[in-house]
Write an enzyme that holds these catalytic residues in place. Structure first.
Site, mmCIF file in Angstrom:
data_model
loop_
_atom_site.group_PDB
_atom_site.id
_atom_site.type_symbol
_atom_site.label_atom_id
_atom_site.label_comp_id
_atom_site.label_asym_id
_atom_site.label_seq_id
_atom_site.Cartn_x
_atom_site.Cartn_y
_atom_site.Cartn_z
ATOM 1 N N GLY A 251 -5.870 3.543 -1.668
ATOM 2 C CA GLY A 251 -5.213 4.761 -2.118
ATOM 3 C C GLY A 251 -5.819 5.392 -3.356
ATOM 4 O O GLY A 251 -5.277 6.361 -3.885
ATOM 5 N N HIS B 52 0.902 -1.164 0.000
ATOM 6 C CA HIS B 52 0.000 0.000 0.000
ATOM 7 C C HIS B 52 0.926 1.195 0.000
ATOM 8 O O HIS B 52 1.710 1.374 0.927
ATOM 9 C CB HIS B 52 -0.910 -0.005 1.231
ATOM 10 N N PRO C 39 -9.611 -0.448 -0.445
ATOM 11 C CA PRO C 39 -9.949 0.974 -0.478
ATOM 12 C C PRO C 39 -10.649 1.427 0.812
ATOM 13 O O PRO C 39 -11.455 0.681 1.371
ATOM 14 C CB PRO C 39 -10.918 1.088 -1.668
ATOM 15 N N GLY C 40 -10.326 2.607 1.236
ATOM 16 C CA GLY C 40 -11.061 3.236 2.332
ATOM 17 C C GLY C 40 -11.815 4.423 1.748
ATOM 18 O O GLY C 40 -13.040 4.421 1.580
ATOM 19 N N TYR D 89 -4.146 18.513 6.117
ATOM 20 C CA TYR D 89 -3.615 18.387 4.752
ATOM 21 C C TYR D 89 -3.923 19.580 3.850
ATOM 22 O O TYR D 89 -3.540 19.573 2.685
ATOM 23 C CB TYR D 89 -4.235 17.173 4.035
ATOM 24 N N CYS E 232 -10.692 26.822 19.611
ATOM 25 C CA CYS E 232 -9.933 28.045 19.900
ATOM 26 C C CYS E 232 -8.557 27.999 19.274
ATOM 27 O O CYS E 232 -7.535 28.009 19.972
ATOM 28 C CB CYS E 232 -9.835 28.231 21.409
ATOM 29 N N ARG F 37 -9.265 17.121 8.293
ATOM 30 C CA ARG F 37 -8.513 17.038 7.038
ATOM 31 C C ARG F 37 -8.037 18.389 6.496
ATOM 32 O O ARG F 37 -6.907 18.491 6.038
ATOM 33 C CB ARG F 37 -9.320 16.269 5.979
ATOM 34 N N TYR G 249 -12.324 9.218 6.945
ATOM 35 C CA TYR G 249 -11.346 9.870 7.822
ATOM 36 C C TYR G 249 -11.865 11.168 8.422
ATOM 37 O O TYR G 249 -11.133 12.154 8.534
ATOM 38 C CB TYR G 249 -10.031 10.122 7.069
HETATM 39 N N1 LLP Z 1 -4.589 -0.112 3.292
HETATM 40 C C1 LLP Z 1 -3.666 0.338 4.144
HETATM 41 C C2 LLP Z 1 -2.641 -0.585 4.627
HETATM 42 C C3 LLP Z 1 -3.682 1.673 4.575
HETATM 43 O O1 LLP Z 1 -2.750 2.103 5.426
HETATM 44 C C4 LLP Z 1 -4.688 2.533 4.091
HETATM 45 C C5 LLP Z 1 -4.740 3.944 4.524
HETATM 46 C C6 LLP Z 1 -5.661 2.019 3.220
HETATM 47 C C7 LLP Z 1 -5.569 0.684 2.824
HETATM 48 C C8 LLP Z 1 -6.794 2.860 2.673
HETATM 49 O O2 LLP Z 1 -6.337 3.933 1.929
HETATM 50 P P1 LLP Z 1 -7.398 4.871 1.149
HETATM 51 O O3 LLP Z 1 -8.036 4.033 0.095
HETATM 52 O O4 LLP Z 1 -8.376 5.355 2.129
HETATM 53 O O5 LLP Z 1 -6.578 5.978 0.589
HETATM 54 N N2 LLP Z 1 -6.179 10.005 6.669
HETATM 55 C C9 LLP Z 1 -5.936 10.169 5.258
HETATM 56 C C10 LLP Z 1 -5.548 8.932 4.545
HETATM 57 C C11 LLP Z 1 -4.454 8.123 5.240
HETATM 58 C C12 LLP Z 1 -4.864 6.709 5.318
HETATM 59 C C13 LLP Z 1 -3.801 5.819 5.783
HETATM 60 N N3 LLP Z 1 -3.889 4.462 5.324
HETATM 61 C C14 LLP Z 1 -7.061 10.979 4.621
HETATM 62 O O6 LLP Z 1 -7.805 11.622 5.323
HETATM 63 O O7 LLP Z 1 -7.146 11.044 3.407
#
Ligand code: LLP
Length: 421
Positions: free
Chosen positions: A221, A186, A263-264, A307, A339, A303, A377
């Protein structure tokens, strides 16, 4: 994008009245559509889609995805326990974690899958479970993220086992009689699809070094556009060359690799909005700024502060003035209730400290504000309880149009329950 697709002004007023603000609102239809798109990811010999729990661990969301056949990626033992508590079968959960706790045996015995993310983790796993099957997360040597903070591949990243350490992996596998069944990578969140493809093909090279591997997990990602100008990764285009490379490998070697993706963001980002209320409107004089102060902030949405992330915003005028003609447009800076000047909702892209105005017809105290793209997130990654604001409630807008409370608003008593005065 200046509007939030799935909540009409009438619905927003109804939800605010019924559940209060701030409120996370998830849309079942949008969650289902995103899951279906992921389940159609190109693959040659079978696919498992794992939802990255960290993006939105609320039980009702996990259960919905579970019912659609998704599996789960956990990034800590606590996420594993949380998912199991929600009723997810342990065999559907895979753990890839930066911190393997001293005690992890119960969950492994229960049947979860595990990817060792460092040589030490592999050694500890092997000592505890010799002769079993295991996965390994490799750092393929390249990474790509929407920001430097979300790039988790390459020499500057501590995630996974460096790809040049394949011999050390082999040594530990042999020492404990382990079978390597899965290779995982990843490389970041908001990855450039071209770099993602390169990393995926690099994993395929790793597979060639380990004949026992039958599954390749490409992580998550995939980019999601939340505002105009951003681009959503086309999963079909992105995955096709990797599918073809895997089909080719099968022709050459007879090895038919199973695909996994995690995917997240892609699954939940645009299926969630935050409904907030304008609780103050101020300005800094003739040459200054106009501010909208919401009843939420980095306590619900970190976020932008972290970021410089962009989230679409829409104002829903209060019912009293909904039928009066709108007045002129003003550039408002939208800020949160904490604040800190860093509690900014409308910052410049990629610039957490730089104020950016959003144009609205004159806004009044009591109006509602919808903030889109907040399914991933946000409730899971916020400055919880900062300034002692309680955690917001969450609702699911069901496919039948009804809203169902899926997480109650935190009470002051709950916030204080572990304190010892
Ligand atoms: N697999 C692993 C091992 C991961 O560490 C992550 C995310 C995912 C899958 C899912 O990634 P995604 O599809 O959501 O991009 N907090 C950040 C993103 C950092 C996520 C860290 N790991 C945000 O608000 O965009």
């Amino acid at each position: 994008m200046t509007d939030t697709p799935f909540i009409s002004p009438e619905k927003a007023r109804e939800l605010a009245k019924r559940f209060g603000t701030p409120l996370y609102v998830y849309d079942e239809n949008a969650l289902r559509r995103a899951a279906e798109a992921c389940l159609a990811f190109p693959n040659a010999f079978g696919l498992t889609v794992r939802f990255a729990i960290k993006a939105c661990p609320t039980a009702a969301v996990l259960k919905l995805f579970d019912s659609m056949g998704l599996h789960f990626d956990a990034s800590s033992i606590y996420e594993v326990r949380r998912a199991m508590h929600a009723g997810i079968a342990p065999e559907k959960i895979s753990l890839s974690t930066q911190e393997l706790p001293l005690e992890f045996s119960d969950e492994i015995k229960a049947g979860i899958r595990f990817n060792a993310c460092s040589l030490d983790q592999l050694e500890r796993y092997g000592s505890a479970f010799p002769g079993t099957r295991v996965g390994v997360r490799f750092n393929p040597g390249i990474g790509s993220g929407g920001t430097g903070k979300t790039n988790v591949g390459g020499p500057d990243s501590s995630f996974g086992i460096w790809f040049e350490y394949a011999d050390a992996v082999r040594f530990i596998l042999k020492k404990h009689g382990l079978t390597l069944e899965r290779i995982h990578t990843h490389i970041g969140s908001g990855s450039d699809p071209v770099i993602w493809q390169r990393a995926a093909l690099a994993s395929l090279e790793m597979v060639k070094k380990f004949p026992s591997v039958d599954t390749l997990d490409f992580g998550g990602g995939y980019k999601v556009a939340r505002v105009h100008g951003e681009k959503t990764t086309d999963l079909r285009t992105c995955g096709a060359p990797v599918r073809d490379a895997i089909a080719q490998l099968a022709e050459e070697t007879g090895r038919k690799l199973h695909f996994e993706i995690e995917p997240g963001t892609y699954l939940v980002a645009n299926a969630g909005s935050i409904l907030a209320r304008v609780q103050d409107v101020t300005d800094t004089g003739k040459f200054g700024r106009h501010f909208i102060k919401l009843d939420m902030g980095m306590t619900e949405l970190l976020r932008p502060s972290l970021y410089g992330a962009q989230h679409p915003t829409a104002i829903v005028p209060s019912l009293q003035r909904a039928n009066t003609p709108p007045r002129g447009e003003v550039a408002y800076v939208i800020v949160g209730h904490c604040c800190e000047s860093g509690d900014l909702v409308s910052c410049a892209p990629g610039e957490p400290e730089q104020l950016a105005g959003r144009f609205f017809h004159e806004v009044e105290i009591g109006d509602l504000c919808l903030i889109g793209g907040t399914g991933a997130y946000c409730s899971s990654m916020s400055a919880k309880n900062y300034n002692s604001f309680p955690e917001a409630a969450e609702v699911l807008l069901q496919a039948d149009g009804n809203a169902r409370l899926i997480r109650r608003r935190q009470t002051l008593e709950q916030m204080l329950q572990n304190e010892i005065a």
